[in-house]
Motif scaffolding. Structure first.
Motif, PDB file in Angstrom:
ATOM      1  N   LEU A   1      -3.723  -0.256   3.191  1.00  0.00           N
ATOM      2  CA  LEU A   1      -3.898   0.758   2.293  1.00  0.00           C
ATOM      3  C   LEU A   1      -2.887   1.680   2.312  1.00  0.00           C
ATOM      4  O   LEU A   1      -2.161   2.066   1.621  1.00  0.00           O
ATOM      5  CB  LEU A   1      -5.206   1.231   2.511  1.00  0.00           C
ATOM      6  N   TRP A   2      -2.634   2.263   3.566  1.00  0.00           N
ATOM      7  CA  TRP A   2      -1.466   3.387   3.890  1.00  0.00           C
ATOM      8  C   TRP A   2      -0.208   2.861   3.505  1.00  0.00           C
ATOM      9  O   TRP A   2       0.513   3.635   2.851  1.00  0.00           O
ATOM     10  CB  TRP A   2      -1.612   3.618   5.472  1.00  0.00           C
ATOM     11  N   ALA A   3       0.093   1.633   3.830  1.00  0.00           N
ATOM     12  CA  ALA A   3       1.591   1.242   3.475  1.00  0.00           C
ATOM     13  C   ALA A   3       1.604   0.816   2.001  1.00  0.00           C
ATOM     14  O   ALA A   3       2.787   0.918   1.280  1.00  0.00           O
ATOM     15  CB  ALA A   3       1.790  -0.148   4.068  1.00  0.00           C
ATOM     16  N   THR A   4       0.403   0.205   1.424  1.00  0.00           N
ATOM     17  CA  THR A   4       0.767  -0.560   0.018  1.00  0.00           C
ATOM     18  C   THR A   4       0.316   0.460  -0.953  1.00  0.00           C
ATOM     19  O   THR A   4       0.442   0.253  -2.364  1.00  0.00           O
ATOM     20  CB  THR A   4       0.406  -1.731  -0.083  1.00  0.00           C
ATOM     21  N   GLY A   5      -0.764   1.276  -0.797  1.00  0.00           N
ATOM     22  CA  GLY A   5      -1.460   2.264  -1.472  1.00  0.00           C
ATOM     23  C   GLY A   5      -2.827   0.986  -2.234  1.00  0.00           C
ATOM     24  O   GLY A   5      -3.396   1.293  -3.146  1.00  0.00           O
ATOM     25  N   PHE A   6      -2.745  -0.288  -1.783  1.00  0.00           N
ATOM     26  CA  PHE A   6      -3.905  -1.145  -2.314  1.00  0.00           C
ATOM     27  C   PHE A   6      -5.174  -0.939  -1.471  1.00  0.00           C
ATOM     28  O   PHE A   6      -5.089  -1.046  -0.169  1.00  0.00           O
ATOM     29  CB  PHE A   6      -3.483  -2.689  -2.332  1.00  0.00           C
ATOM     30  N   SER A   7      -6.206  -0.781  -2.237  1.00  0.00           N
ATOM     31  CA  SER A   7      -7.464  -0.401  -1.227  1.00  0.00           C
ATOM     32  C   SER A   7      -8.497  -1.586  -1.277  1.00  0.00           C
ATOM     33  O   SER A   7      -9.616  -1.563  -0.937  1.00  0.00           O
ATOM     34  CB  SER A   7      -8.148   0.695  -1.930  1.00  0.00           C
ATOM     35  N   GLY A   8      -8.170  -2.839  -1.824  1.00  0.00           N
ATOM     36  CA  GLY A   8      -8.972  -3.940  -1.940  1.00  0.00           C
ATOM     37  C   GLY A   8      -9.556  -4.458  -0.571  1.00  0.00           C
ATOM     38  O   GLY A   8      -8.724  -4.037   0.433  1.00  0.00           O
ATOM     39  N   SER A   9     -10.297  -5.190  -0.412  1.00  0.00           N
ATOM     40  CA  SER A   9     -11.075  -5.723   0.846  1.00  0.00           C
ATOM     41  C   SER A   9     -10.239  -6.913   1.567  1.00  0.00           C
ATOM     42  O   SER A   9     -10.616  -7.337   2.542  1.00  0.00           O
ATOM     43  CB  SER A   9     -12.406  -6.173   0.532  1.00  0.00           C
ATOM     44  N   ALA A  10      -9.095  -7.539   0.998  1.00  0.00           N
ATOM     45  CA  ALA A  10      -8.301  -8.581   1.350  1.00  0.00           C
ATOM     46  C   ALA A  10      -6.804  -8.598   0.830  1.00  0.00           C
ATOM     47  O   ALA A  10      -6.777  -8.255  -0.424  1.00  0.00           O
ATOM     48  CB  ALA A  10      -9.065  -9.995   0.920  1.00  0.00           C
ATOM     49  N   GLY A  11      -5.905  -8.836   1.708  1.00  0.00           N
ATOM     50  CA  GLY A  11      -4.606  -8.792   1.426  1.00  0.00           C
ATOM     51  C   GLY A  11      -3.714  -8.996   2.582  1.00  0.00           C
ATOM     52  O   GLY A  11      -4.084  -8.653   3.610  1.00  0.00           O
ATOM     53  N   LEU A  12      -2.547  -9.190   2.294  1.00  0.00           N
ATOM     54  CA  LEU A  12      -1.375  -9.258   3.115  1.00  0.00           C
ATOM     55  C   LEU A  12      -0.053  -8.658   2.455  1.00  0.00           C
ATOM     56  O   LEU A  12       0.412  -9.186   1.559  1.00  0.00           O
ATOM     57  CB  LEU A  12      -1.333 -10.677   3.660  1.00  0.00           C
ATOM     58  N   ALA A  13       0.580  -7.797   3.316  1.00  0.00           N
ATOM     59  CA  ALA A  13       2.031  -7.385   2.839  1.00  0.00           C
ATOM     60  C   ALA A  13       3.001  -7.901   3.861  1.00  0.00           C
ATOM     61  O   ALA A  13       2.674  -7.875   5.179  1.00  0.00           O
ATOM     62  CB  ALA A  13       1.981  -5.895   2.700  1.00  0.00           C
ATOM     63  N   ILE A  14       4.084  -7.957   3.363  1.00  0.00           N
ATOM     64  CA  ILE A  14       5.314  -8.604   4.027  1.00  0.00           C
ATOM     65  C   ILE A  14       6.469  -7.585   3.712  1.00  0.00           C
ATOM     66  O   ILE A  14       6.907  -7.577   2.438  1.00  0.00           O
ATOM     67  CB  ILE A  14       5.516  -9.872   4.067  1.00  0.00           C
ATOM     68  N   VAL A  15       7.088  -6.792   4.614  1.00  0.00           N
ATOM     69  CA  VAL A  15       8.134  -5.794   4.513  1.00  0.00           C
ATOM     70  C   VAL A  15       9.506  -6.456   4.826  1.00  0.00           C
ATOM     71  O   VAL A  15       9.357  -6.399   6.218  1.00  0.00           O
ATOM     72  CB  VAL A  15       7.845  -4.682   4.889  1.00  0.00           C
ATOM     73  N   LEU A  16      10.451  -6.844   4.177  1.00  0.00           N
ATOM     74  CA  LEU A  16      11.754  -7.153   4.664  1.00  0.00           C
ATOM     75  C   LEU A  16      12.829  -6.107   4.466  1.00  0.00           C
ATOM     76  O   LEU A  16      12.302  -4.914   3.885  1.00  0.00           O
ATOM     77  CB  LEU A  16      12.226  -8.581   4.028  1.00  0.00           C
ATOM     78  N   LYS A  17      13.834  -6.358   4.951  1.00  0.00           N
ATOM     79  CA  LYS A  17      15.112  -5.270   4.533  1.00  0.00           C
ATOM     80  C   LYS A  17      15.033  -4.692   3.390  1.00  0.00           C
ATOM     81  O   LYS A  17      15.224  -3.452   2.954  1.00  0.00           O
ATOM     82  CB  LYS A  17      16.211  -5.722   5.241  1.00  0.00           C
TER      83      LYS A  17
END
Lengths: 609, 609
Positions: free
Chosen positions: B61-77
């Motif tokens: 939530l902090w990194a993406t602003g998305f507040s749902g109950s399931a998810g995964l983010a990947i940040v590359l360069k």
């Protein structure tokens, strides 16, 4: 009792038995010793992992005396075991020599656990690499290694050396399946297969049913299935190869096939695979049916292979419109014979005690009158009284009994040029008891619940299986087999991947043919099963929000309503019964003789309206 | 509009949003560069793979602003992606900064496919080893290797360094669960667990719910679930260890736990596992919840480990008689509050336009009157009109709307000391349309079909799932979620392994609590769901031939019959509705004030008889 009419299509001889098991296994052990082997694995299998075997492949029967349709024996130096599933535990114990073979349940890993216990350091366990899949050989190789033993492929099967009166390999002529029955040319099917893809440079087809479907050919190598024993190879580009004995091909058929494929002898397969390996072609083999020998030969020659599900299996399962229309015609023909039989049964039942074999032979005789009848599609299950409690009962001369008051179950089918049928009716003889009536009505409710259900695209057979069971579950009853199996078109009466069963994960798709056969079995008392074949069809529903599928019933024969408790039926169920019977009456009536038609009119008259 | 009563138990603040995403990801990338990393994986996970997270773990939530109950983010360069499932595609696109994150569907392997496409030779992709399972790390390690990149565990999570106003870790007091509510002492549970076996010298318990169940403790570290964040270790013999912060334990609770387990700080876990490794103890870890960090630390110390399903999960799912009786009491308490709410809703609805938040707050207020009420069990889904078409709608201040004529859906539950509840009712406001009535009736038919079904022991939730759908399938409709999820006893409202769903392979067993919540969703128009909780119970049926199971409904509240088409109901369905309503009336009536009781009498009066 009148002399039964002889059957051209099935034998009621009592197969198998323990008499020769002792001497044969002694001879086998002696032979193995000369080959430096301490044991041998005997599956019930041929080179195609066929369910129905030609007689020369019945090695398990030869070695164990067990005649059932599934099993595996392992013979070690001083121990031997026969693994059979729940259907066959009683039969196997009766047919084999219990002094030689332990009879064991064939659950997941049962044979492997037995081997772990009984293999000794240094043992060399032999197997015929033509009769096992790659995965099976892999897992037994590892198991043997971990016991300090070795799993050894033999060059010739030791049983073949000992089996002095072994029949020759089948040599049935191959016929071409005309476009008016196949609905799609072999060229078009091959193009579709290539478009579908198989993740390799070529697909090796080891399932003979898939070869028959792809090349639009049929054969006569196996009883009850018009199957030519053949292999094939389809490269991504260029001409496919068909491996079939030249002696099976007439000049006309050969010419027709030659237009689309190189025709080669099955004995050339290994050399052919070696060529593919040398050419660095990656080959896909079918996980379920490819013999270890094929893959091993290819790999030894340096070939890169993939093991996967042959995509033809699913393509074949989804029948085209021509095949479905043709199947409908087969069922009209079959329905006439079944109605003739049911009328005969009701008429004769009152006059003389008929036996299970009499009934099977009479039904077969009615079917054989049809010009396009070719064979029955499996040995008839003609089961009176307590015999019907065995879902896979096979009547033989020793077990044959008169059909006495109670319930009589007959599960049968035929191969017509147009298609394959499979139908079960359970018939009241005299006054059924109240528990027979209760259970019969619940089985019928389950049958109707499946026949009438609608479901969204993507739904599997597992999801709808319980519809067949709920009315039985309501009284604490159930049946221990799947609700339905796939059926081919003038091919095997058992076909995958479509099924309706607890574990049937494959989605049902338009054009699949599947049986609908809930049952109920009261051990040693009676058995009930009501079976029709269904086609999966698209259903157009006003206001539907999803692509919906459902079933069209294609089997035609009255369902006996004498053992029905009307109080258990809903109005919708009664409406289904009357509509089904009206369709049967209208479709079959005009083709029947007057007395049979009169009987049909009565059997299908609207009820409870 | 009256001022809404403030909620003590849930926030209607609008969480997340894109505002800060750009700067935070820029800062993260800068930070990663200093650590020699080219990317980072951000799951929605804590150290226990919990579904509900404490605030300090909301890194996604902090990194993406998305507040749902399931998810995964990947940040590359120079690329970043957010993977969410079908429930959240609209929400994620609205909440995150689309200039920073691509929003991708989170199907099987979607993130892996994206990585394969975007990883470059030499990339070093970081991950926090506390927040991923072993299997996840294994598969990403292989994937990175095959791309010439590296998957690198970080010692401290870079987000924690950047997150300046990060809340502290939760520090909720732990309470002992008395025997009158647990029904089994921790000692007895541990003995049963050891008898059950776990294939190793010791079992490491990483699922905090399993720790709570085994040691008969509860906590308050997470909103809506009385969960203490804790780990534990149970050796085959000798004293177990419980890893929980000492600050959470009162002297009394500490003393009680110390009688059965060594109490240690969570920071001691790595040293403890190293000791086990040195002592050559084989340790079993839970495949689903054990953090990679734990297994890695143990393995690095030379330990032999097994990865399996923690057997406690199934033991906990099968509630004992005391827990079931206690759950029944919780539902009686909850039913009273729900009836008060329904009466208020009917009465107030006519007077003033109430909003979704008003309804949620009012229902919560009724529940909070109970002396044993501790929390709601999840944020209330209070959904008017088109909002109800989103099965997981969360009302916030920005989305809140007045409840207008049509259908209003409220899905809510509470945590009472006695147990956990979860109930959904859909209520007609004004005159429902004919399609609302049709679909509502079909959802109700599905609900009844599940509530009333009987099934033999061994039947899975997958086998009965279609009972909930058949009436919808009949008109070409369906719903895109499972029919039911498992529920704990004063624990999580989502509990495995029991489920009723297409893919729910686990057999239903006596004592399992599961929801029965078929629904129907007309996008942008309306939504329907009718949910009660069920307990799996043995059913004694005269003449039954199998061990049969069935359900006991334990949720109590009238089902609105205004949107019902009586013509679609069978007599048996009407009988079930009337019997259910009679039970609700008799059980709750005596405890209600007169005006509420009058309302209940009307709402539950026998119909169509």
């Amino acid at each position: 009792m009148p002399t039964p009419i002889a059957s051209k299509y099935q034998s009621f001889a009592d197969l198998g038995g323990p008499a020769k098991v002792g001497e044969r296994i002694a001879a086998l052990r002696a032979r193995l010793a000369t080959q430096g082997l301490s044991g041998f694995v005997i599956p019930r299998a041929d080179r195609h992992q066929n369910e129905y075997l030609p007689p020369d492949q019945e090695r398990l029967l030869w070695a164990t005396g067990f005649s059932g349709s599934a099993g595996l024996a392992i013979v070690l130096k001083d121990k031997a075991a026969l693994f059979v599933d729940g259907r066959y535990t009683v039969q196997a114990a009766a047919q084999t020599d219990r002094g030689v073979f332990d009879c064991c349940p064939a659950g997941e890993k049962a044979a492997q656990d037995w081997l772990k216990e009984n293999l000794r350091q240094g043992d060399r366990l032999g197997f015929d690499p033509w009769n096992h899949t790659y995965d099976f050989v892999q897992s037994l190789t590892e198991l043997c290694a971990s016991a300090g033993a070795e799993f050894v492929a033999v060059a010739t099967n030791p049983i073949d050396d000992l089996w002095t009166d072994r029949p020759g390999p089948p040599d049935g002529p191959v016929s071409a399946r005309p476009l008016r029955l196949s609905g799609e040319t072999a060229e078009a099917k091959i193009a579709r297969l290539r478009a579908e893809g198989f993740g390799a440079d070529g697909l090796f087809i080891s399932d003979a049913h898939n070869v028959a479907w792809l090349f639009n050919i049929r054969g006569s190598d196996i009883a009850h299935i018009p199957l030519p024993l053949a292999f094939a190879y389809v490269p991504r580009e260029g001409k496919p190869a068909l491996f079939v004995a030249a002696t099976k091909l007439s000049a006309a058929v050969r010419e027709r096939i030659a237009a689309i494929a190189e025709v080669r002898e099955p004995s050339e397969i290994e050399a052919f695979l070696t060529e593919q390996a040398k050419a660095q072609h990656k080959v896909a083999f079918d996980k379920a049916t490819a013999a270890y020998k094929l893959i091993d030969a290819f790999r030894e020659a340096g070939g890169k292979f993939a093991l996967a599900a042959d995509p033809i299996t699913l393509m074949k399962a989804c029948k085209n419109d021509v095949e479905i229309e043709s199947s409908r015609r087969a069922h009209l023909i079959d329905g006439k014979a079944v109605v003739q039989f049911l009328e005969w049964f009701d008429r004769e039942g009152a006059n003389a005690p008929r036996t299970e074999i009499d009934a099977a032979v009479q039904l077969e005789a009615f079917r054989a009158q049809a010009p396009t009848f070719r064979d029955i599609s499996f040995p008839t299950i003609s089961a009176a009284g307590p015999h019907a409690a065995l879902p896979h009962y096979r009547v033989g001369e020793a077990s044959d009994i008169p059909i006495a008051p109670g319930l009589f179950l007959i599960d049968s089918g035929a191969q017509y040029e147009e298609g394959t049928t499979d139908i079960t009716r359970t018939i009241a003889v005299g006054e059924p008891s109240s528990d027979m009536i209760d259970r019969y009505t619940r089985v019928l409710k389950g049958h109707i619940a499946v026949a009438t259900c609608l479901f969204p695209e993507g739904t599997s057979g597992a999801q709808i299986d319980a519809f067949a069971r709920r009315a039985l579950w309501d009284v604490g009853a159930d049946f221990d087999h799947g609700t339905g199996h796939g059926v081919g078109v003038y091919l095997s009466v058992h076909e995958g991947p479509q099924r309706i069963a607890k574990t049937a994960a494959v989605a049902l798709r338009p054009g699949m043919i599947v049986s609908n056969e809930p049952g109920y079995y009261a051990p040693e008392r009676f058995g009930i099963r009501i079976e029709n074949l269904l086609v999966v069809v698209r259903k157009s529903i006003a206001g539907a929000e999803r692509e919906m599928l459902g079933f069209e019933t294609i089997s035609l024969a009255p369902i006996d309503l004498r053992p029905v408790d009307r109080g258990l039926l809903t109005e919708a169920e009664i409406a289904w019964i009357n509509a089904y019977h009206a369709w049967v009456r209208d479709a079959l009536g005009p083709g029947l003789e007057e007395s049979t038609r009169d009987w049909l009119e009565k059997a299908t008259a609207p009820r409870w309206v």
